[in-house]
Design a protein around this motif. Structure first.
Motif, PDB file in Angstrom:
ATOM      1  N   ALA A  89       0.804  -1.222   0.000  1.00 36.62           N
ATOM      2  CA  ALA A  89       0.000   0.000   0.000  1.00 36.62           C
ATOM      3  C   ALA A  89       0.835   1.268   0.000  1.00 36.62           C
ATOM      4  O   ALA A  89       0.360   2.326  -0.424  1.00 36.62           O
ATOM      5  CB  ALA A  89      -0.938   0.001   1.208  1.00 36.62           C
ATOM      6  N   GLU A  90       2.078   1.189   0.458  1.00 37.24           N
ATOM      7  CA  GLU A  90       2.902   2.392   0.565  1.00 37.24           C
ATOM      8  C   GLU A  90       3.755   2.654  -0.672  1.00 37.24           C
ATOM      9  O   GLU A  90       4.469   3.652  -0.732  1.00 37.24           O
ATOM     10  CB  GLU A  90       3.810   2.288   1.793  1.00 37.24           C
ATOM     11  N   GLN A  91       3.668   1.786  -1.684  1.00 35.03           N
ATOM     12  CA  GLN A  91       4.561   1.912  -2.835  1.00 35.03           C
ATOM     13  C   GLN A  91       4.321   3.178  -3.656  1.00 35.03           C
ATOM     14  O   GLN A  91       5.265   3.799  -4.144  1.00 35.03           O
ATOM     15  CB  GLN A  91       4.452   0.672  -3.731  1.00 35.03           C
ATOM     16  N   MET A  92       3.075   3.584  -3.824  1.00 38.30           N
ATOM     17  CA  MET A  92       2.828   4.800  -4.597  1.00 38.30           C
ATOM     18  C   MET A  92       3.409   6.015  -3.883  1.00 38.30           C
ATOM     19  O   MET A  92       4.060   6.864  -4.507  1.00 38.30           O
ATOM     20  CB  MET A  92       1.336   4.998  -4.842  1.00 38.30           C
ATOM     21  N   GLU A  93       3.188   6.102  -2.586  1.00 44.04           N
ATOM     22  CA  GLU A  93       3.683   7.253  -1.829  1.00 44.04           C
ATOM     23  C   GLU A  93       5.205   7.280  -1.800  1.00 44.04           C
ATOM     24  O   GLU A  93       5.819   8.348  -1.910  1.00 44.04           O
ATOM     25  CB  GLU A  93       3.133   7.205  -0.398  1.00 44.04           C
ATOM     26  N   SER A 103      -4.466   0.947  -8.448  1.00 38.98           N
ATOM     27  CA  SER A 103      -3.811   0.168  -9.503  1.00 38.98           C
ATOM     28  C   SER A 103      -2.378  -0.194  -9.135  1.00 38.98           C
ATOM     29  O   SER A 103      -1.924  -1.316  -9.397  1.00 38.98           O
ATOM     30  CB  SER A 103      -3.828   0.953 -10.818  1.00 38.98           C
ATOM     31  N   ILE A 104      -1.652   0.740  -8.533  1.00 44.25           N
ATOM     32  CA  ILE A 104      -0.263   0.479  -8.141  1.00 44.25           C
ATOM     33  C   ILE A 104      -0.213  -0.517  -6.985  1.00 44.25           C
ATOM     34  O   ILE A 104       0.607  -1.444  -6.972  1.00 44.25           O
ATOM     35  CB  ILE A 104       0.442   1.797  -7.771  1.00 44.25           C
ATOM     36  N   THR A 105      -1.101  -0.340  -6.015  1.00 44.12           N
ATOM     37  CA  THR A 105      -1.152  -1.274  -4.892  1.00 44.12           C
ATOM     38  C   THR A 105      -1.534  -2.663  -5.372  1.00 44.12           C
ATOM     39  O   THR A 105      -0.949  -3.674  -4.963  1.00 44.12           O
ATOM     40  CB  THR A 105      -2.162  -0.786  -3.838  1.00 44.12           C
ATOM     41  N   GLN A 106      -2.503  -2.729  -6.259  1.00 46.20           N
ATOM     42  CA  GLN A 106      -2.942  -4.004  -6.815  1.00 46.20           C
ATOM     43  C   GLN A 106      -1.799  -4.722  -7.520  1.00 46.20           C
ATOM     44  O   GLN A 106      -1.649  -5.947  -7.398  1.00 46.20           O
ATOM     45  CB  GLN A 106      -4.075  -3.748  -7.803  1.00 46.20           C
ATOM     46  N   LEU A 107      -0.985  -3.988  -8.251  1.00 46.97           N
ATOM     47  CA  LEU A 107       0.149  -4.584  -8.950  1.00 46.97           C
ATOM     48  C   LEU A 107       1.100  -5.265  -7.967  1.00 46.97           C
ATOM     49  O   LEU A 107       1.578  -6.382  -8.212  1.00 46.97           O
ATOM     50  CB  LEU A 107       0.887  -3.501  -9.739  1.00 46.97           C
ATOM     51  N   ALA A 125       5.964 -14.736   7.331  1.00 47.40           N
ATOM     52  CA  ALA A 125       6.128 -13.844   8.478  1.00 47.40           C
ATOM     53  C   ALA A 125       5.817 -12.394   8.128  1.00 47.40           C
ATOM     54  O   ALA A 125       5.823 -11.522   8.996  1.00 47.40           O
ATOM     55  CB  ALA A 125       7.554 -13.948   9.017  1.00 47.40           C
ATOM     56  N   GLY A 126       5.542 -12.133   6.863  1.00 50.62           N
ATOM     57  CA  GLY A 126       5.218 -10.775   6.441  1.00 50.62           C
ATOM     58  C   GLY A 126       6.428  -9.898   6.215  1.00 50.62           C
ATOM     59  O   GLY A 126       6.305  -8.671   6.178  1.00 50.62           O
ATOM     60  N   ASN A 127       7.604 -10.503   6.041  1.00 54.49           N
ATOM     61  CA  ASN A 127       8.841  -9.731   5.894  1.00 54.49           C
ATOM     62  C   ASN A 127       9.266  -9.660   4.431  1.00 54.49           C
ATOM     63  O   ASN A 127       9.978 -10.536   3.933  1.00 54.49           O
ATOM     64  CB  ASN A 127       9.965 -10.368   6.723  1.00 54.49           C
ATOM     65  N   VAL A 128       8.810  -8.651   3.727  1.00 58.09           N
ATOM     66  CA  VAL A 128       9.218  -8.441   2.339  1.00 58.09           C
ATOM     67  C   VAL A 128       9.434  -6.951   2.103  1.00 58.09           C
ATOM     68  O   VAL A 128       8.891  -6.110   2.821  1.00 58.09           O
ATOM     69  CB  VAL A 128       8.172  -8.967   1.329  1.00 58.09           C
ATOM     70  N   GLN A 129      10.214  -6.650   1.085  1.00 63.93           N
ATOM     71  CA  GLN A 129      10.432  -5.270   0.670  1.00 63.93           C
ATOM     72  C   GLN A 129      10.518  -5.226  -0.846  1.00 63.93           C
ATOM     73  O   GLN A 129      11.004  -6.167  -1.478  1.00 63.93           O
ATOM     74  CB  GLN A 129      11.727  -4.707   1.272  1.00 63.93           C
ATOM     75  N   PHE A 130      10.031  -4.134  -1.417  1.00 65.62           N
ATOM     76  CA  PHE A 130      10.190  -3.891  -2.848  1.00 65.62           C
ATOM     77  C   PHE A 130      11.256  -2.822  -3.042  1.00 65.62           C
ATOM     78  O   PHE A 130      11.337  -1.870  -2.262  1.00 65.62           O
ATOM     79  CB  PHE A 130       8.877  -3.408  -3.472  1.00 65.62           C
ATOM     80  N   GLN A 131      12.059  -2.981  -4.090  1.00 66.54           N
ATOM     81  CA  GLN A 131      13.052  -1.974  -4.425  1.00 66.54           C
ATOM     82  C   GLN A 131      12.402  -0.869  -5.259  1.00 66.54           C
ATOM     83  O   GLN A 131      11.311  -1.034  -5.802  1.00 66.54           O
ATOM     84  CB  GLN A 131      14.207  -2.612  -5.204  1.00 66.54           C
ATOM     85  N   LYS A 132      13.082   0.248  -5.374  1.00 64.51           N
ATOM     86  CA  LYS A 132      12.553   1.352  -6.169  1.00 64.51           C
ATOM     87  C   LYS A 132      12.658   1.038  -7.661  1.00 64.51           C
ATOM     88  O   LYS A 132      13.624   0.411  -8.099  1.00 64.51           O
ATOM     89  CB  LYS A 132      13.328   2.638  -5.861  1.00 64.51           C
TER      90      LYS A 132
END
Length: 247
Positions: free
Chosen positions: A88-92, A113-117, A234-241
């Protein structure tokens, strides 16, 4: 076998072989767990080890198991909050890319749309896990709970109107998942076409924007493999820019 599948990791190839539209089998349901009604905070301060005796800990942990705190269902619900927050925080976090670079409007639809992706990218990997269907269900639940809350934040309060919006968003979600699945398992032009229909159609952009997002998706799908099931559960993931330049 397409080029996209050949270069995919084993888990991604398995998802493609198992069928493109598996994800639409997971309807939104209302969870009966007490954790569905609250936000799980993984950063909540825990008591220091010396504060409680071993006997007290055994009693508390035993009671937690009896009440289902460590059950697969409750674990999935807790993990879904962390997983969803990351999506949910990726767009911001990346407005310079999505709003400035890709010319997407700064509004609810772009956020959705971005969150859904990003939710979809997590779904791809969760499908390969033992209890993936349950984790996907809870992740999608969090997504639509948040979507409804944001609709209300825009001043829409009539439940009938909100239900209509949610119904439309759910149809959009299912259609996008099928399209992204197909693009993932086929080739970059198919994935780009899915992005054009589901993300870029409301903006003015060029082919470079599409190529950058395709590049980002391919990179992140492979990067998620490094986390493994334990980290995802465990919910531990991160997306790169996203990159601003094609590699």
């Amino acid at each position: 076998m397409s080029f996209a599948i050949k270069r995919a990791t084993p888990a991604l190839r398995q998802v493609c072989r198992n069928g493109l539209a598996q994800s639409i089998k997971y309807p939104i349901i209302k969870s009966t767990s007490i954790y569905a009604a609250t936000r799980y905070n993984s950063t909540t301060n825990q008591p220091e080890g010396s504060k409680y005796s071993l006997t007290t800990k055994k009693i508390v942990y035993g009671l937690a198991r009896v009440m289902g705190y460590y059950s697969t269902g409750s674990t999935a619900i807790k993990a879904s909050h962390s997983l969803y927050k990351t999506c949910a925080e990726q767009m911001e976090l990346n407005k310079d890319f999505y709003i400035k670079e890709c010319n997407l409007p700064d509004n609810f639809q772009s956020w959705f749309s971005i969150t859904q992706l990003h939710v979809w990218m997590l779904m791809v990997h969760l499908r390969a896990e033992g209890h993936g269907k349950l984790y996907i269900q809870e992740l999608v639940n969090r997504f639509f709970e948040d979507a409804e809350a944001r609709i209300r934040d825009h001043g829409i309060t009539q439940q009938k109107v909100i239900n209509s919006y949610i119904k439309d968003l759910l149809a959009q979600f299912h259609g996008s998942v099928v399209a992204y699945d197909e693009g993932m398992c086929k080739d970059d032009p198919v994935l780009a076409a899915a992005l054009w229909r589901n993300l870029f159609a409301i903006s003015s952009n060029d082919a470079t924007d599409l190529a950058l997002v395709v590049q980002y998706i391919r990179r992140e799908l492979q990067a998620l493999e490094k986390y493994g099931g334990d980290h995802l559960n465990a919910g531990n993931v991160q997306f790169q820019k996203p990159d601003h330049v094609l590699q």
